[in-house]
Design an enzyme around this catalytic site. Structure first.
Site, short mmCIF file in Angstrom:
data_model
loop_
_atom_site.label_atom_id
_atom_site.label_comp_id
_atom_site.label_asym_id
_atom_site.label_seq_id
_atom_site.Cartn_x
_atom_site.Cartn_y
_atom_site.Cartn_z
N GLU A 44 0.86 -1.19 0.00
CA GLU A 44 0.00 0.00 0.00
C GLU A 44 0.89 1.23 0.00
OE1 GLU A 44 -3.18 1.08 -0.27
OE2 GLU A 44 -2.33 3.08 0.08
N CYS A 54 -15.98 6.49 1.37
CA CYS A 54 -17.36 6.99 1.34
C CYS A 54 -17.71 7.76 2.59
CB CYS A 54 -18.36 5.84 1.23
SG CYS A 54 -17.73 4.41 0.36
N TYR A 439 -46.07 -3.78 4.89
CA TYR A 439 -47.00 -2.67 5.04
C TYR A 439 -47.48 -2.55 6.49
CZ TYR A 439 -51.39 -0.31 5.60
OH TYR A 439 -52.38 0.51 6.09
#
Lengths: 465, 465
Positions: A44, A54, A439
């Protein structure tokens, strides 16, 4: 191949890139194969591993207090699981024929070769940085890495003025606009498109614009930045378009990203039209038995259009890593593709999409009908029932669902998942009208907004054949 | 058949029951056929048409201020659309051979016959009212109709004491417990089952119990009410079980409902094992070309188990009405069945389920594995990320999804829709792991909780084969 302590073959898996795709792959491979069987070396180039890009807008905006909260797993944690993660080490060459990579210690400049039996490329994406005069001036910031976020926060802490210009009105742009509003800035968003959120059709983007203007954000649409203007101190003082100047104490670039595939290209690996690596369903780089790639550096198959797209999203990167790690670890998994789901918010406005926009459908050769409906997040009589607009696209004649876009308040965004699953299953809008969705008055009108949209789309299919 | 003004055949559609299924059917038929072609006569024995029974707990609890907010369409509105809705008129007999129904004016007692070409039965359900001593005492209330709700509110307004006992801990029971807590009552729930919410597996029901106890509700499980005790004034004063007495100033019965099919049974129409009318996919009563039935008086096909169930829910009733009205109006539509989705809440605890519970799966002859995971509604680092438990069932060997149960806070309940669509599509849990669900930190962890559950269930399938 190396010989393990036990005398068996010990393979080496090399991972390029220490973020979501690469380290998910490394972790999953490690779960399947212990260190005696598989050595894992990961490179890295930056300071951080496995972080949530994000999350940066929410850190900048103050919703997330600590940078480290965005780090899913530190280098030490990876190493504790027998993954030899080498930070600040940049891979500078892939020698495919020789089965090795060359890596450079960023600080010392020292280079060395490491051989691999299996290779994972997770080099991510780089932000588009326009070639503009002044774009490198102090006070102009990208928001791709944690270092970028920290630099922006440092600028905000130092800057007296409260005027911010965000360039770009896609996900990053609108999220950064929210972050800066939350920080008390006067925010101007300069956007090339006719409306913000070009990932929506313009009719839905217009609702986002109206809502953003309602939040006090100045929206400049259909405008291209031509120059970043600096003051006597060399710092940014304004952003110029062909027609106007917008004073700015800080500028955030949110123009999007491109796959980081220079290394792969130099190695002769296959790239697609969007510049991303091309893989098979097992996330192997096409034509290469022992090289996998995933995350923001690859193109993904859009299951609705049948075409390749570049969709840099942490959720895909994690799935890719999972699939790659399973395969590299001797198991079997595939990533079948995406339907293009995305969700975002600006303050309390939720914005979601999945599948194809009108122009995507046209480009894919599909004829379609659309329907747009207004409904509410809860039964109309229930407290805090908030309005929601749902736009639906379906193929002509077959009635197959092609896409859904939703703009609304609380409860709007994640409703797009209903359509994402229906798209994956290849459902028609007629089939969708019968979906047995949850619902109760606090959760939905008796006809969920997605069902209302499906019913209207069925009628559009009937009428337009 | 009658002759219309224009001389053509004018058919008469008779509807029994002026609520969701019946009046949706009437409205949809009217959309397709004008009054010159189709006469529509509807009979409703009560005072109200097209009201939301599901909304009653929220009206009682004070979240909904006005009774009339629960009325989707008044009798006058129906009549303005050329539907001859006759209120306070009870159908007392269906003469199938003669193609006519006998109706009685509830107030005057006058009876008369009305012939039909097409008949829709939407007689709904009636609450289970246990045969207990004292159950008809003042202060004991059902909550099935708006009149029931008003009577309960009147009692609450008159009653000084603040002790309420709710009998039953299904949807109505827990919603009424919330309503009474919101009204400032000390609430005791007496429940026959081992845990509340028998529509969940007991391990998930236990979480609901813990949460309800945390709200200050006294939960008495595994207890059957044997008597309602009354005081000298004849009003309720306590609820007795075999072991104890629970003082009560008001008692609410929330034990569930049964299909209201006495009329249909007397007419020789086919009923199923749960007492509901049996229909075909077009919602026609089996064996009867010109009689349809829908809503709480019918049984529905469970697409997962392949068996008939009785699921009284407004959302199904509306869909049935839509399908019936389309067919009775000369069009074509079907209701393919349900997957058993339901969602509810107790204060901020959200409870959702779809598909089969363990015992449903066993009863259906299915072998299965389960997995239960803990996750959060948003990225862990994002404000107000709240915990969520997801339990998933999948068939052994095939890995086909069989059911999902979710208990959590804000954002938990409607996530069940993802599983509802996946069930409808017959997806495997492995396919679900690749679903492209909306991700952004304010909306979901990078792996949505449903995906985390799917991954764990895949491993369970692999391990248990």
């Amino acid at each position: 191949m190396n010989m393990s302590a036990g005398g068996g073959k010990r393979e080496r898996l090399v991972v390029i890139g220490g973020d979501a795709a690469g380290m998910s792959a490394a972790s999953q491979a490690r779960r399947l194969k212990g260190p005696d069987e598989l050595e894992i070396v990961a490179f890295e180039r930056g300071h951080f591993s496995s972080f949530s890009a994000c999350g940066i807008p929410y850190w900048v905006g103050g919703d997330v207090a600590e940078r480290d909260a965005l780090i899913a797993r530190t280098p030490e944690e990876h190493r504790a699981r027998d993954i030899d993660l080498r930070m600040r080490t940049e891979v500078t060459e892939i020698d495919v024929a020789g089965g090795r990579v060359r890596a450079r210690d960023v600080d010392s400049g020292a280079e060395s070769w490491t051989s691999y039996d299996k290779l994972v490329i997770g080099t991510g994406a780089r932000p588009v940085r326009p070639e503009l005069p002044g774009v490198d001036a102090p006070g102009v910031h990208g928001v791709q890495t944690l270092d970028d976020g920290q630099a922006l926060l440092d600028t905000l802490a130092r800057t007296r003025g409260r005027r911010a210009v965000v360039v770009g009105a896609g996900y990053i742009g609108v999220e950064m606009a929210e972050a800066l509003i939350n920080r008390g800035y006067e925010v101007t968003v300069v956007n090339r498109g006719r409306e913000p959120m070009a990932t929506l059709d313009p009719d839905m983007g217009r609702m986002v614009r109206t809502a953003m203007e309602g939040l006090g954000i100045t929206m400049v649409n259909g405008a291209e930045v031509t120059e970043v203007l600096t003051g006597d101190d060399g710092r940014v003082r304004a952003v110029a378009t062909r027609d106007a100047e917008y004073p700015a104490d800080v500028v955030v670039l949110g123009i999007g990203v491109r796959p980081e595939t220079g290394l792969a290209a130099a190695a002769g690996l296959p790239l697609g039209a969007h510049g991303g690596l091309l893989t098979d369903l097992a996330m192997r780089v096409r034509g290469h038995e022992n090289i996998w790639a995933g995350g923001d550096c690859v193109e993904v198959l859009d299951l609705v259009s049948g075409q390749e797209r570049h969709i840099p999203l942490g959720t895909h990167a994690n799935k890719h890593g999972q699939v790659i790690g399973t395969n590299a670890g001797g198991g079997y998994a595939t990533f079948p593709g995406v339907v293009g789901t995305a969700v975002s918010k600006v303050c309390d406005l939720e914005i979601a999409r999945t599948g194809l926009r009108e122009k995507d459908a046209l480009r894919a050769g599909l004829r379609f009908v659309t329907a747009t409906i207004e409904s509410t997040s809860r039964a109309g009589y229930y407290p805090n029932a908030s309005p929601m607009t749902v736009k639906m696209l379906a193929e002509r004649r077959t009635g197959r669902l092609l896409g859904v876009q939703i703009v609304g308040r609380e409860g709007a965004g994640k409703r797009v998942d209903i359509a994402a699953v229906a798209l994956t299953a290849g459902m028609t809008v007629e089939q969708m009208t019968a979906l047995d969705l949850g619902y109760a008055p606090p959760f939905s009108p008796v006809w969920d907004p997605v069902l209302v949209a499906a019913r209207k789309t069925v009628r559009a299919v009937e009428q337009q054949g």
